[in-house]
Design an enzyme around this catalytic site. Structure first.
Site, PDB file in Angstrom:
ATOM      1  N   GLY A 282       0.688  -0.898   0.246  1.00 52.30           N
ATOM      2  CA  GLY A 282       0.073  -0.148  -0.035  1.00 52.30           C
ATOM      3  C   GLY A 282       0.627   1.735   0.219  1.00 52.30           C
ATOM      4  N   SER A 283       0.512   2.578   0.641  1.00 54.74           N
ATOM      5  CA  SER A 283       0.662   4.111   0.532  1.00 54.74           C
ATOM      6  C   SER A 283       1.835   4.265   1.236  1.00 54.74           C
ATOM      7  CB  SER A 283       0.051   4.219   0.504  1.00 54.74           C
ATOM      8  OG  SER A 283      -1.231   4.730   0.166  1.00 54.74           O
ATOM      9  N   THR A 284       2.593   2.765   1.514  1.00 57.08           N
ATOM     10  CA  THR A 284       4.219   3.080   2.367  1.00 57.08           C
ATOM     11  C   THR A 284       5.244   2.972   0.866  1.00 57.08           C
ATOM     12  OG1 THR A 284       3.580   1.113   3.439  1.00 57.08           O
ATOM     13  CG2 THR A 284       3.764   2.943   4.801  1.00 57.08           C
TER      14      THR A 284
END
Length: 749
Positions: free
Chosen positions: A338-340
């Protein structure tokens, strides 16, 4: 009938002699029989002397069994310590009691060494007092005259040292002889729930000769078993006519070699803090699984790591219960981050020179081929807005990251992913590591990987990549071994940081950290700014914190897209943001009760504790408890040609050697050092695989290894400046080797 009787009589009386003649015939027959038996004896005697066997039985071996006894001497299993010498796993010998009731068991001076019948009641009372045995059961066991010695069932096993010595003292005081104990190895985990799945367990197993040894079955105990286990010894004793061992007759056949001690990089103080904080966080969020790891940004050392559900290593409470994984979420579980992942997207865009923080875009639907990419704000019912790219990062805009990736182009983006080593296991010393997957043949999934979907990773891979952002662009190998100590030679091997390349510049890493601060402090766009408390959700008093959150859909294991409504939430936090000392990464799968402020329960107190303990962690000095050891343990290079490069790299790292795998072939073709060479700790060696087609990242290589690479590939190398390590190369990582004839390498320290 009478005719048969007459025939028998005639036969018996035929050739009948007078008594003297009969006696002579009997004597002659006896002489012949004696001579025959004598020759049979001589033939058998010759066979026995010549072959040492009879009827296929080894007679010498049989004699040894009668007159000798071979005893296995258990090797001490190495202790697993934290970085300062606090025991995490150590040998804990237990005892089994038995009673000698053989009335022939006396000393040379006729001293009685067995339990006498008039003492049976006293023995029963002592056993009941200290072992909880029923008196009748003890007396029943003792009253078995046909036996030489007797045991006392389950209650007579696994006796602690203190209980054993107390029983011995009371027996001595009562004048009772013949009560003895057999020692059995055990393993103690004094800290309970303490990185349990990562450290693992060692259990008692029975050997072929009936002896018992400790064998690692999971975690470090399993993957470091060859280092920890040592080698059991063999001692032969003479026995008397009653089969009893004669003291002073021992003959050592195989010398006992104790296992090596392992000093991990874990900090007991930080680990205890993390365990406490994780329990609060997990119990409140009620997720399916969770994992948290804290590393040193300057060394790559794992300072604390845990997952939930877990178990108590000492009592085994929770082990085997539903939901408790047998695999480690740290390195054996691949997932979409995801967004990490956007941290790496922004860093590569800056490094590529295509990131303009002030350039603007509208975060409405972005279409690639037949796929539509939306921001989470639009999916939540919001309207499209105009953002600059710095704001887009703070807001965790999928559209913004996709534009950055598309501006770089697929080839360039995938090249950066290769520099960050995504798609390749870390091979950091544990086994069973998931490889992860980088998309390379689908323009949609390549674009989606810029915001952490369509790509699978492990937590160790993410931590390895984050280290480049927190360490001036220099990527470090995750480490969990600080030192190895060999008690047999009073020598040690001490670990040093291992550089894995430099995927982005120092400038790109620093600018990314500044943008990560805004994620927590920007009240308008920051996804980790809490309006409920009007402050960053993640904070450490007195320091700026660089953060990034992530929410990833979970791919279906059946391959049918994503599981509806199922997410992995994650956060990476680095402190101090300007020059990080610590990097913390936390993931939780499918939490039931979760808000942005949930992160405060685990990240804030752990990072605060880390900053308070920073100076006492000795991050620049491995295993301070071994400071006085001046001799380094030897490790001889094995023949690795034809072996699997991944498992070979794992084994080398367990011995604190730093392997560089060249290419992605299935076999090792060449090694930069010869078989039998003593490899010093932290020595860098090259492993050439059967498929090397692209230019590797040479950052951190020794000059000697560059020369060997040149010899292997035929590429001419020109050196600039002075130094022992590579700090730059003029041919980009990932370039085709067949098109490369020359390379200029800049040296430094």
């Amino acid at each position: 009938m009478s005719s048969k009787k007459n025939k028998l009589l005639r036969y018996v009386l035929k050739n009948r002699y007078i008594p003297s003649q009969n006696r002579r015939r009997v004597g002659q027959s006896l002489i012949l029989l004696t001579v025959f038996i004598f020759f049979v004896f001589l033939i058998n005697f010759a066979i026995i002397i010549g072959t040492d066997t009879k009827f296929g039985v080894d007679l010498s071996e049989g004699a040894k069994n009668v007159h000798q006894k071979e005893v296995t001497v258990q090797a001490r299993r190495g202790t697993i310590y934290d970085r300062t010498g606090v025991p995490i796993a150590e040998d804990s010998t237990t005892y089994t009691v038995f009673a000698i009731i053989d009335k022939n068991y006396v000393s040379e001076l006729k001293e009685i060494l067995y339990v006498q019948s008039q003492q049976f009641n006293q023995v029963a009372e002592i056993f009941k007092k200290h072992l909880g045995m029923e008196t009748d059961y003890v007396l029943k066991q003792l009253n078995q005259p046909e036996l030489n010695q007797v045991y006392f069932g389950t209650l007579g096993k696994n006796i602690s040292y203190s209980t054993m010595t107390t029983i011995q003292q009371e027996m001595t005081a009562a004048g009772i002889k013949g009560i003895s104990f057999n020692a059995s190895p055990g393993r103690m985990y004094p800290n309970g729930t303490f990185a349990s799945i990562f450290v693992g367990l060692a259990n008692l197993v029975e050997n072929e000769d009936g002896s018992h040894s400790l064998n690692g079955v999971s975690g470090m105990e399993y993957y470091l078993n060859d280092i920890l286990a040592g080698q059991d010894g063999k001692v032969v004793y003479e026995k008397d006519s009653y089969g009893r061992i004669l003291p002073g007759t021992e003959d050592v056949k195989v010398k006992t070699v104790d296992g090596q001690d392992v000093y991990t990089t874990l900090s007991a103080d930080l680990q205890r803090s993390l365990e406490t904080n994780m329990s609060i966080f997990f119990n409140n969020a009620r997720g399916q699984y969770a994992n948290a790891t804290l590393i040193s940004a300057k060394t790559g050392e794992i300072l604390a790591t845990t997952q939930r559900p877990s178990y108590d290593s000492d009592t085994k409470e929770g082990l085997g219960e539903e939901g408790v994984l047998e695999r480690s979420l740290l390195y054996q579980e691949a997932y979409e981050p995801g967004s990490t992942m956007k941290v790496m997207t922004v860093a590569t865009s800056i490094d590529n020179g295509t990131f303009n923080a002030n350039a603007t875009y509208t975060n409405n639907e972005y279409v690639i081929a037949d796929a539509k990419i939306n921001d989470w704000t639009l999916n939540a019912g919001g309207s499209a807005v105009t953002l600059n790219f710095a704001q887009g990062f703070s807001l965790s805009s999928n559209v913004g990251m996709t534009i950055l990736q598309q501006t770089m182009g697929d080839e360039k983006w995938l090249n950066y992913m290769s520099k960050f080593r995504f798609g390749y296991p870390t091979r950091f010393g544990m086994g069973g590591e998931a490889p992860g997957l980088v998309p390379d043949d689908n323009i949609v999934t390549i674009a989606m990987s810029s915001f952490g979907q369509g790509i699978s990773v492990t937590q160790t891979q993410m931590l390895r990549a984050f280290s480049a952002i927190g360490n001036n662009g220099v990527m470090l190998q995750p480490k969990f071994i600080s030192a190895l100590y060999d008690p047999n030679t009073d020598s040690a091997r001490l670990s040093q940081p291992e550089v894995m390349g430099k995927p982005v510049s120092e400038k790109a890493a620093d600018q990314t950290l500044k943008l990560m601060i805004d994620v927590g402090t920007d009240p308008y766009f920051g996804t980790l700014y809490s309006h409920d408390i009007a402050a960053p959700a993640i904070q450490v008093e007195g320091y700026d914190v660089a953060v990034k959150s992530g929410t990833a859909e979970i791919a279906s294991e059946t391959g049918g897209g994503y599981i509806k409504g199922a997410y992995i939430n994650s956060v990476v936090a680095m402190v101090p943001a300007e020059d990080p000392e610590f990097i913390m990464y936390v993931t939780i799968r499918q939490p039931e009760v979760f808000t942005m402020l949930s992160w405060q329960e685990i990240i804030n107190p752990t990072l605060k504790e880390a900053m308070l303990l920073k100076d006492s962690l000795n991050l620049t000095e491995p295993a301070p408890a071994l400071k006085a050891i001046t001799t380094e343990t030897e490790y001889k290079m094995k023949n690795l040609v034809g072996k699997d490069p991944g498992t070979s790299a794992e084994e080398l790292r367990r011995q604190l050697v730093q392997p560089v795998i060249l290419g992605n072939g299935s076999e090792i073709e060449k090694v930069s050092v010869e078989k039998g060479t003593n490899l010093i700790a932290n020595q860098q060696i090259l492993l050439l695989t059967s498929n090397l087609t692209e230019m590797p990242d040479m950052y951190g290589w020794t000059k000697e290894n560059v020369d060997i690479f040149s010899e292997w590939t035929g590429i001419e190398v020109k050196y600039k400046k002075e130094g022992s390590k590579v700090i730059a190369q003029n041919v980009n990582t990932g370039s085709s080797l067949k098109d490369t004839k020359k390379i200029t390498v800049t040296l430094g320290e």
